[in-house]
Design an enzyme around this catalytic site. Structure first.
Site, short mmCIF file in Angstrom:
data_model
loop_
_atom_site.label_atom_id
_atom_site.label_comp_id
_atom_site.label_asym_id
_atom_site.label_seq_id
_atom_site.Cartn_x
_atom_site.Cartn_y
_atom_site.Cartn_z
CG HIS A 1 -2.68 -18.23 39.88
ND1 HIS A 1 -1.10 -18.02 39.95
CD2 HIS A 1 -2.90 -17.49 38.53
CE1 HIS A 1 -1.02 -17.03 38.94
NE2 HIS A 1 -1.84 -16.83 38.16
CG HIS B 1 -5.75 -13.82 37.15
ND1 HIS B 1 -4.74 -12.62 36.67
CD2 HIS B 1 -4.89 -14.87 37.45
CE1 HIS B 1 -3.65 -13.27 36.38
NE2 HIS B 1 -3.63 -14.63 36.93
NE ARG C 1 4.44 -16.01 36.11
CZ ARG C 1 3.12 -16.18 35.77
NH1 ARG C 1 2.61 -15.73 34.54
NH2 ARG C 1 2.19 -16.77 36.54
CG ASP C 2 0.37 -13.81 36.41
OD1 ASP C 2 0.04 -13.32 35.63
OD2 ASP C 2 -0.59 -14.77 37.02
CB CYS D 1 -3.10 -13.94 31.07
SG CYS D 1 -2.35 -15.33 30.05
CG ASN E 1 -1.94 -12.68 39.89
OD1 ASN E 1 -0.82 -12.21 39.08
ND2 ASN E 1 -2.11 -13.97 39.66
P1 HMG Z 1 6.22 -21.43 19.27
O1 HMG Z 1 5.27 -20.34 18.85
O2 HMG Z 1 5.26 -22.88 19.37
O3 HMG Z 1 7.21 -21.77 18.52
O4 HMG Z 1 6.78 -21.38 20.82
P2 HMG Z 1 8.50 -22.25 18.67
O5 HMG Z 1 8.71 -23.52 19.39
O6 HMG Z 1 8.87 -22.95 17.16
O7 HMG Z 1 9.59 -21.30 18.58
C1 HMG Z 1 9.26 -19.84 18.31
C2 HMG Z 1 10.39 -19.15 18.50
O8 HMG Z 1 10.47 -18.98 20.00
C3 HMG Z 1 11.90 -19.42 18.00
O9 HMG Z 1 12.54 -18.41 17.75
C4 HMG Z 1 12.15 -20.46 19.22
O10 HMG Z 1 13.59 -20.53 19.35
C5 HMG Z 1 11.72 -19.52 20.38
P3 HMG Z 1 12.72 -17.62 16.32
O11 HMG Z 1 13.31 -19.00 15.46
O12 HMG Z 1 11.29 -17.42 15.83
O13 HMG Z 1 13.77 -16.54 16.73
N1 HMG Z 1 11.48 -20.26 21.79
C6 HMG Z 1 11.96 -19.69 22.84
N2 HMG Z 1 12.54 -18.58 23.39
C7 HMG Z 1 12.55 -18.31 24.40
N3 HMG Z 1 12.39 -19.30 25.35
C8 HMG Z 1 11.87 -20.45 25.01
C9 HMG Z 1 11.61 -20.91 23.62
N4 HMG Z 1 11.15 -21.93 22.86
C10 HMG Z 1 11.17 -21.37 21.83
N5 HMG Z 1 11.57 -21.45 25.91
C11 HMG Z 1 6.58 -21.05 23.15
C12 HMG Z 1 6.35 -21.90 21.75
C13 HMG Z 1 5.90 -21.95 24.23
C14 HMG Z 1 7.91 -20.87 23.30
C15 HMG Z 1 5.50 -19.65 23.03
O14 HMG Z 1 4.50 -20.07 22.58
C16 HMG Z 1 5.67 -18.70 23.89
O15 HMG Z 1 6.74 -18.48 24.78
N6 HMG Z 1 4.35 -18.59 24.82
C17 HMG Z 1 4.38 -17.81 25.95
C18 HMG Z 1 3.86 -18.24 26.82
C19 HMG Z 1 3.55 -17.38 28.14
O16 HMG Z 1 4.62 -16.97 28.77
N7 HMG Z 1 2.40 -17.13 28.76
C20 HMG Z 1 2.09 -16.34 29.77
C21 HMG Z 1 2.32 -17.07 31.08
S1 HMG Z 1 0.91 -18.31 31.55
C22 HMG Z 1 -0.03 -17.30 32.43
O17 HMG Z 1 0.05 -16.18 32.66
C23 HMG Z 1 -1.11 -18.24 33.39
C24 HMG Z 1 -0.59 -18.29 34.50
O18 HMG Z 1 -0.46 -17.15 35.30
C25 HMG Z 1 -1.49 -19.20 35.67
C26 HMG Z 1 -2.89 -18.73 35.26
O19 HMG Z 1 -3.43 -17.37 35.46
O20 HMG Z 1 -3.89 -19.29 34.76
C27 HMG Z 1 0.71 -19.28 34.84
MG MG Z 2 -2.02 -15.89 36.45
#
Ligand code: HMG
Ligand code: MG
Length: 311
Positions: free
Chosen positions: A207, A209, A15-16, A240, A249
């Site tokens: 966690h 990086h 995933r990450d 990220c 990571n």
């Molecule tokens: P949004 O931009 O606020 O808008 O999404 P929305 O809620 O109105 O949805 C926009 C579009 O996304 C719509 O589709 C929804 O249907 C769809 P459209 O009408 O444009 O075709 N949608 C989804 N599609 C699939 N799965 C869903 C979903 N929800 C809505 N669950 C949202 C909000 C959170 C979905 C968006 O901002 C998003 O996907 N962000 C990505 C977040 C992400 O994956 N980040 C990386 C992981 S976090 C990380 O890496 C940190 C970590 O490793 C820890 C660390 O290192 O600190 C965990």
């Molecule tokens: Mg991370």
């Protein structure tokens, strides 16, 4: 030095690691990657996320990945879920463990989730309640615990507050992310200490990086504070997509080499992890970001790259 006798290693590479790789990895390669990780001895392998495919295209096939992996007893395969849409998709795909995620930084949360920290927690109240009703295990991630790419220093009280909110929502484990790998050992210790005043330390994971090469030192520092759950990514893959300049990571094999040397049990085979490292880097066409990966694989083959046959 105070050390845990056993460390739970959480492999987040599929995933990450892969979410931020430039190359799109075919589903069958992800499935093989996860299968090999299971054979290496991990009990937890984070396999993908149900997020907007427009924002993180590399994770768009998570449902197919869940459908195709050889589910093994004793291994948890959590997936990231940002909202109810994600939870529904994860449940439909058969997920039994999920991870919700927010940040200790408002700006990072806006960039990552398009909402404030408070709004994200409000949304997760529903997600966690629905997941708990179905007996789903939940991890909560707090990002930017040691600094934010947009806001700089983050008060540790804010980190502790967000972690405590996740505990109240029913998270079984809370992972503290140094998303941009900026922390140093004293800060890592102090942050963990502040969080441990609100969340039992046996429920805390770290966690880290490794952007600034501090992750192993930070791990030793937090072991001193009773932490025994560590996230890592084979080959140090990833980063990220919403934190420019953040590298991968801490590499699992670097952590494992250190833990093996210290006599800390993990149940994971370094030799098998190195074979997985070679497998995944050869598919990505890049060298491992880990010191141990380069040292061992370089010694066996001199070069790492797509021309080699994956083991
Ligand atoms: P949004 O931009 O606020 O808008 O999404 P929305 O809620 O109105 O949805 C926009 C579009 O996304 C719509 O589709 C929804 O249907 C769809 P459209 O009408 O444009 O075709 N949608 C989804 N599609 C699939 N799965 C869903 C979903 N929800 C809505 N669950 C949202 C909000 C959170 C979905 C968006 O901002 C998003 O996907 N962000 C990505 C977040 C992400 O994956 N980040 C990386 C992981 S976090 C990380 O890496 C940190 C970590 O490793 C820890 C660390 O290192 O600190 C965990
Ligand atoms: Mg991370």
């Amino acid at each position: 030095m105070r050390l845990p006798s056993t460390v739970k290693l959480v492999e987040v590479g599929p995933r990450d690691g892969l979410q931020n790789e430039a190359a799109t990895v075919p589903t069958e390669v992800k499935v093989d990657f996860i299968r090999r990780l299971g054979e290496a001895g991990f009990n937890v392998i984070e396999v993908g996320s149900f997020v907007s495919e427009k924002r993180v295209p590399q994770m768009a096939d998570t449902a197919e990945v869940l459908a195709q992996i050889p589910w093994r007893d004793g291994i948890a395969y959590p997936v990231l879920v940002p909202n109810m849409v994600g939870l529904d998709a994860a449940l439909t795909a058969g997920a039994r463990e999920i991870a919700v995620f927010t940040a200790a930084s408002e700006t990072f949360c806006q960039r990552n989730l398009n909402c404030s920290v408070a709004e994200s927690l409000d949304g997760y109240a529903r997600v966690c309640a629905a997941a708990k009703e179905r007996g789903i295990w939940i991890r909560g991630y707090v990002s930017c615990t040691l600094g934010c790419p947009f806001e700089g220093d983050i008060p540790r009280e804010k980190v502790a507050k967000v972690a405590a909110s996740f505990l109240r929502l029913g998270c079984d484990e809370i992972s503290l992310g140094d998303t941009i790998g900026i922390g140093t050992p004293g800060k890592a210790q102090a942050m963990v200490q502040a969080v441990a005043e609100k969340v039992p330390r046996e429920r805390l994971a770290v966690h880290f990086h490794d952007t600034y090469g501090q992750a192993l030192a930070n791990l030793l520092a937090v072991f001193e504070r009773g932490i025994a759950i560590v996230d890592g990514s084979v080959a140090g893959l990833g980063g990220c997509p919403f934190a420019e300049g953040a590298t991968g990571n801490v590499a699992t094999e670097d952590v494992l080499y250190m833990l093996d040397g210290l006599g800390v049990r993990t149940g994971v085979s370094l030799e098998k992890v190195l074979a997985v490292c070679r497998f995944v880097t050869s598919h990505l066409g890049r060298a491992p970001a880990s010191r141990v990966g380069v040292a061992f694989l370089g010694r066996q083959t001199n070069t790492i790259g797509p021309a080699q046959t994956p083991v």
